[in-house]
Write a protein that holds these residues in place. Sequence first.
Motif, PDB file in Angstrom:
ATOM      1  N   LEU A  64       7.108 -15.510   5.555  1.00 59.62           N
ATOM      2  CA  LEU A  64       7.053 -14.202   4.510  1.00 59.62           C
ATOM      3  C   LEU A  64       6.009 -16.076   3.476  1.00 59.62           C
ATOM      4  N   ILE A  65       4.976 -15.688   3.150  1.00 57.34           N
ATOM      5  CA  ILE A  65       4.308 -16.219   1.913  1.00 57.34           C
ATOM      6  C   ILE A  65       3.436 -14.917   1.005  1.00 57.34           C
ATOM      7  N   VAL A  66       4.488 -14.515   0.025  1.00 57.36           N
ATOM      8  CA  VAL A  66       3.614 -13.700  -1.289  1.00 57.36           C
ATOM      9  C   VAL A  66       3.270 -14.554  -2.402  1.00 57.36           C
ATOM     10  N   ILE A  91      -3.846  -7.109   8.069  1.00 52.65           N
ATOM     11  CA  ILE A  91      -3.453  -5.390   8.236  1.00 52.65           C
ATOM     12  C   ILE A  91      -3.613  -5.062   6.571  1.00 52.65           C
ATOM     13  N   PRO A  92      -4.660  -4.064   6.169  1.00 52.16           N
ATOM     14  CA  PRO A  92      -5.980  -3.853   5.440  1.00 52.16           C
ATOM     15  C   PRO A  92      -4.224  -2.528   5.037  1.00 52.16           C
ATOM     16  N   GLY A  93      -3.684  -1.540   5.815  1.00 54.37           N
ATOM     17  CA  GLY A  93      -2.485  -0.883   5.083  1.00 54.37           C
ATOM     18  C   GLY A  93      -1.264  -1.302   3.844  1.00 54.37           C
ATOM     19  N   ILE A  94      -0.656  -2.664   4.145  1.00 53.54           N
ATOM     20  CA  ILE A  94      -0.094  -3.458   3.031  1.00 53.54           C
ATOM     21  C   ILE A  94      -0.593  -3.365   1.760  1.00 53.54           C
ATOM     22  N   ALA A  95      -1.663  -3.970   1.913  1.00 58.47           N
ATOM     23  CA  ALA A  95      -2.497  -3.767   0.663  1.00 58.47           C
ATOM     24  C   ALA A  95      -3.032  -2.912  -0.099  1.00 58.47           C
ATOM     25  N   ALA A 122       3.578 -15.553  11.140  1.00 55.46           N
ATOM     26  CA  ALA A 122       4.266 -15.653   9.056  1.00 55.46           C
ATOM     27  C   ALA A 122       3.331 -14.183   8.660  1.00 55.46           C
ATOM     28  N   LEU A 123       3.923 -13.442   7.861  1.00 51.54           N
ATOM     29  CA  LEU A 123       2.940 -12.376   7.000  1.00 51.54           C
ATOM     30  C   LEU A 123       2.868 -12.905   5.512  1.00 51.54           C
ATOM     31  N   VAL A 124       1.434 -13.200   5.394  1.00 54.69           N
ATOM     32  CA  VAL A 124       0.789 -13.233   3.888  1.00 54.69           C
ATOM     33  C   VAL A 124       0.312 -12.924   3.464  1.00 54.69           C
ATOM     34  N   VAL A 125       1.161 -12.102   2.010  1.00 51.15           N
ATOM     35  CA  VAL A 125       0.486 -10.966   0.789  1.00 51.15           C
ATOM     36  C   VAL A 125       0.116 -11.002  -0.126  1.00 51.15           C
ATOM     37  N   ASN A 126      -0.284 -10.716  -0.980  1.00 49.68           N
ATOM     38  CA  ASN A 126      -1.444 -11.909  -1.886  1.00 49.68           C
ATOM     39  C   ASN A 126      -1.076 -10.286  -3.146  1.00 49.68           C
ATOM     40  N   VAL A 140       7.967  -3.351  -1.096  1.00 47.85           N
ATOM     41  CA  VAL A 140       7.100  -2.582  -0.327  1.00 47.85           C
ATOM     42  C   VAL A 140       7.207  -3.946   0.895  1.00 47.85           C
ATOM     43  N   ILE A 141       7.057  -4.966   0.483  1.00 51.10           N
ATOM     44  CA  ILE A 141       6.945  -6.114   1.171  1.00 51.10           C
ATOM     45  C   ILE A 141       7.625  -6.236   2.234  1.00 51.10           C
TER      46      ILE A 141
END
Length: 158
Positions: A64-66, A91-95, A122-126, A140-141
């Motif tokens: 997991l990278i945030v 995965i646009p729904g997360i953003a 890995a999940l990457v989220v901005n 949420v993440i």
Amino acid sequence: MSRTAHVITVSDRAAAGVREDLSGPTGADLLIAAGWSTGVTIVPDEPEEIASAVRAAIADGSRLIVTTGGTGIGPRDVTPEATLPLLGTVIPGIAEELRRIGAVKVPTALLSRGVAGILDGALVVNLAGSPGAVRDGIPVILGLVDHVLSQHAGGDHA
């Protein structure tokens, strides 16, 4: 599954030591409280450095990278542009959900251009670069990460 995460703060001022990084430690504290081992890296708003930090975190075993910061509409806000080309699955729904919950408290959260997706398992989220955005976004993440990674690895719906 590895419970290793990494928070990358994207900020010219924090990278230069001119401003204290508040968002990265906030994210790390929340992830640690949820049972993840976590590190924090600070990079300037430079696409190559952002991409390199994401790749390095994955190479070090993070699942997991945030990222926090650089998602707005300013001339130096380049985190989405640095992240999107890396993602094999977007995965646009997360953003979208992160923007939605942020806008409940701060209408300008709709200006965040953050993206989310999978890179090398890995999940990457901005996330936006404020401690509030991190406090709102990490839950949420955390509510999705195990399912996302399981599904990506071929797991069944639980």
